[in-house]
Design an enzyme around this catalytic site. Structure first.
Site, mmCIF file in Angstrom:
data_model
loop_
_atom_site.group_PDB
_atom_site.id
_atom_site.type_symbol
_atom_site.label_atom_id
_atom_site.label_comp_id
_atom_site.label_asym_id
_atom_site.label_seq_id
_atom_site.Cartn_x
_atom_site.Cartn_y
_atom_site.Cartn_z
ATOM 1 C CG ASP A 108 -8.751 3.332 -0.073
ATOM 2 O OD1 ASP A 108 -8.823 2.970 1.108
ATOM 3 O OD2 ASP A 108 -8.460 2.566 -1.013
ATOM 4 C CG HIS B 292 2.854 -6.069 6.290
ATOM 5 N ND1 HIS B 292 1.594 -5.507 6.294
ATOM 6 C CD2 HIS B 292 2.661 -7.373 5.989
ATOM 7 C CE1 HIS B 292 0.687 -6.430 6.019
ATOM 8 N NE2 HIS B 292 1.323 -7.577 5.830
ATOM 9 C CG ASP C 40 4.333 -0.171 8.114
ATOM 10 O OD1 ASP C 40 3.139 -0.365 7.806
ATOM 11 O OD2 ASP C 40 4.896 -0.729 9.078
ATOM 12 C CD GLU D 98 -5.932 0.156 2.309
ATOM 13 O OE1 GLU D 98 -5.748 -0.166 3.500
ATOM 14 O OE2 GLU D 98 -6.467 -0.593 1.471
#
Ligand SMILES: [Mg+2]
Length: 316
Positions: A170, A183, A187, A213
């Site tokens: 993570d 964002h 991405d 994630e």
């Protein structure tokens, strides 16, 4: 594409082998339905079958019916080849699940184009399967596809008496990346992260996007110690990821990630959920010990040597 010829008549079989070989197909040649049925159950099973109808041991119709009943992830395109030309024979052949029907003696041009149609359908099917199994943003397997592969891996592990390992990872404080940079940058970070994981894996390992994630990798034939080393290599490489902005106005985004490792012993009857839970417990430990580190499940211990200083920042 791999094509299987099923034909008891040696002359007809030889003609098919030569003709389809010239068209560039990889040929598997069998003499009757029973032999073909064995091939279908192995790892070399073809995508397309051209089968005679009348054969000893097992005929073409029964072979086709058996193939249709198989629980096989990929479609098998089936062409029935026969001297029977009656309408009701054609219907009976198609009822067995055959996709197409060619009457003997076959015309080379017709056979070529009918095989091409089969090839086109198989390619479409592969493309659809790939789209359905892949996470659009990162190209990793999506969660459903990963779990399906894992069930296969558990069976394989038990069958072959081989251990496998899972790495659950993570990105640390990913929310902060999105909040600070937006964002689109988030991405980009996810894509680079996923690529970095894949680059540290062997061709037969596989990785899936488990959540936002959070990614999960399966390493077949790998024990906990080896998986720990792989995860540690991933961790170091993730640290060096730099996501630069097109206009170079801001400093590149740098990230770290935490890793939890768990192994599956083929002697256990543990469920997939339980193995993932162990990897998740190890990941939780990596997070709570300060992130940017690898923890293994056996004693939920830290693998990372000289782990970075603990921080008590927000979760993530
Ligand atoms: Mg025959």
């Amino acid at each position: 594409m791999r094509v299987m010829i099923v034909e008891d008549d040696p002359i007809s079989r030889h003609l098919l082998e030569t003709f389809l070989g010239e068209l560039g197909y990889e040929i598997i040649s069998t003499c009757d339905g029973l032999e073909a049925w064995e091939v279908m159950q192995g790892s070399e099973a073809p995508s397309l079958v051209i089968s005679d109808w009348m054969m000893p041991a097992m005929d073409g119709v029964e072979l086709c019916e058996r193939i249709r009943r198989m629980d096989k992830p990929d479609y098998t395109y089936f062409i029935l080849l026969t001297a029977k030309g009656d309408k009701k024979d054609v219907i009976k052949g198609l009822e067995s699940g055959a996709d197409d029907f060619i009457i003997k003696p076959f015309d080379r041009g017709e056979l070529k184009f009918r095989v091409k149609i089969g090839e086109r359908i198989i390619n479409l099917e592969h493309r659809i399967t790939q789209l359905a199994n892949t996470d659009f943003l990162t190209g990793a397997l999506n969660r459903r596809a990963f779990m399906a592969r894992m069930e296969e891996e558990i069976s394989r592990s038990i069958r072959k008496h081989k251990e496998f390992s899972l790495i659950l990872t993570d990105i640390d404080h990913f929310k902060k990346v999105n909040d600070t940079h937006g964002h689109q940058v988030g991405d980009l970070v996810l894509q680079k992260f996923s690529t970095e994981l894949s680059e540290n894996m062997r061709p037969y390992d596989f990785v899936g996007r488990y959540g936002g994630e959070e990614f999960i990798a399966c390493l077949p034939d790998t024990n906990m110690e080896q998986a720990g080393l792989t995860a540690e290599r991933m961790r170091l490489n993730v640290e060096s990821i730099q996501c630069s902005f097109q206009d170079n106005t801001s400093l590149p985004v740098q990230i770290t990630a935490s890793f939890g490792v768990a192994s599956f012993k083929p002697t256990s009857d543990e469920s997939l959920d339980s193995i993932i839970k162990r990897a998740d417990d190890a990941l939780y430990m990596a997070k709570s010990e300060g992130r940017n580190r690898v923890c293994a499940y056996h004693n939920v211990s830290s693998i990372t040597k000289n782990p970075p200083e603990s921080s008590n920042e927000q979760a993530g």
